[in-house]
Design an enzyme around this catalytic site. Sequence first.
Site, PDB file in Angstrom:
ATOM      1  N   GLU A 175       0.829  -1.215   0.000  1.00 42.06           N
ATOM      2  CA  GLU A 175       0.000   0.000   0.000  1.00 42.06           C
ATOM      3  C   GLU A 175       0.867   1.270   0.000  1.00 42.06           C
ATOM      4  OE1 GLU A 175      -3.985  -1.719   2.212  1.00 42.06           O
ATOM      5  OE2 GLU A 175      -2.603  -0.525   3.403  1.00 42.06           O
ATOM      6  N   GLU A 201      -6.201  -8.398   0.429  1.00 45.11           N
ATOM      7  CA  GLU A 201      -6.579  -8.377   1.846  1.00 45.11           C
ATOM      8  C   GLU A 201      -8.066  -8.121   1.954  1.00 45.11           C
ATOM      9  OE1 GLU A 201      -4.323  -5.623   4.206  1.00 45.11           O
ATOM     10  OE2 GLU A 201      -2.387  -6.259   3.397  1.00 45.11           O
TER      11      GLU A 201
END
Length: 477
Positions: free
Chosen positions: A119, A264
């Site tokens: 990220e 995720e």
Amino acid sequence: MAHIKMLIWACCLALSTSNFAYGLGVNWGTQAAQTLQPSTIVQMLKDNKIDKVKLFDSDHWTVKYFAGTGIEVMIGIPNNQLGKFADDYDFAKEWVKNNVSTHLYNGGVNIKYIAVGNEPFLKSYNGSFMKSTFPALQNVQKALNSAGLGDKIKATIPQNADVYESGNSGPSQGNFRSDIRDLMQKICRFFKDNNAPFLVNIYPFLSLHENKNFPIEFAFFDGQSKPVRDNGISYTNMFDANLDTLVVSMKKANCQGVKVIVGEIGWPTDGDLYANVTLAKKFYSGFFKKMATKKGTPLYPGYIEYYLFSLTDENQKSIAPGSFERHWGIFKYDGQPKFAMDLSGQGHETMPVGAKNIKYLENKWCVLNKYAEDIGKLPSSVQYACSRSDCTAMSYGGSCNKLDADGNVSYAFNMYYQMNGQDVESCVFDGLAQIVEKNASIDSCLFPIGLESAGVRIGLDAILNILVGFFLFLALL
């Protein structure tokens, strides 16, 4: 012959209704005071028929435990290393040699993807990895290609869903975030050119946590929310709408057709008003049923790979986003299951198989010494203990949020004591604490016992092996 056919059919039926979801992966993070051994993690994955694992680094000692297991592995490169990979192709080549190629022998590790960063374009990073991420991705894939691995191992970037947006409109108005649009378009096209997947992390829980006006039922998959219509499509859950926003964004970037993997997805069980077992069970129940259909979303129909976040709780994760960050695991810190679930989505709910042969520290707890005299130091002692351990269960809405004043102190002291391996010096606090042998847990608030650290056990094993080798050497003289 008819009997044989019926037997084959029955066997196939039994397999199809087992507690198993094809293509299900899980994230395993190790930001904990005491971690489970990799061999235990492998046992948990195999026992629960989870055939993919996503790691956040490439630690050689950890990765080697997946050799010969058949488990598909995604290894990671942390954000703080992206600069090295971006600036030095030779460094990337050496890394591939030492962290990928070395595991690819006959019966070795089934490495499928390299996660370049994690990220990296989060808004909270303020552009820290903006310049290094894409060059790092290019160098890693180039190094894989050079090693003859590029056809079967792909480099990708796990992205948070905040890299795209649709404002107050629906998915049909989606586009990559304006400040990174050009960069994301280049990355997305790179994936298309190299047949690599777009990895995205989607969390309906965070939408609920961050927006008080978010309709709670829209976070789940049971169809109880009011449908939201967009461009002729009716959405009944946040996940579908979010992923379709990405699909539209990719189309606008001229990289449609790139495979999407959900890197995720999950629901925390403590540390927040909405983070509890009841809602987590509701979320996973609907999610697994959706996964079992293999129908995808309105704009991305068909099979999707998913990685649950996460396998176990991590009591040293950053809690900047919220106290719930340390409670994403479908298993507790010790590898024991939190609640029954149906990984197959077929309606057969059972308790997941937990970690076996776990060694705990002694049955001892550190609690407030009620006979202590200098109670003026209590506030600073509690603050010290919590800042260096994990008191997130005492957060608003948490499982230990309703303790009285003495209970709060004892919980803080015990967490510090356990996370420091029950070192007697960690249960002093200027005479305010004492060690007891009676379980200090209060009602539904668990006062956990620490684990015998994998690192400690491995260290002792290594020492014993050295000593054995030394004495064998002496015997040969």
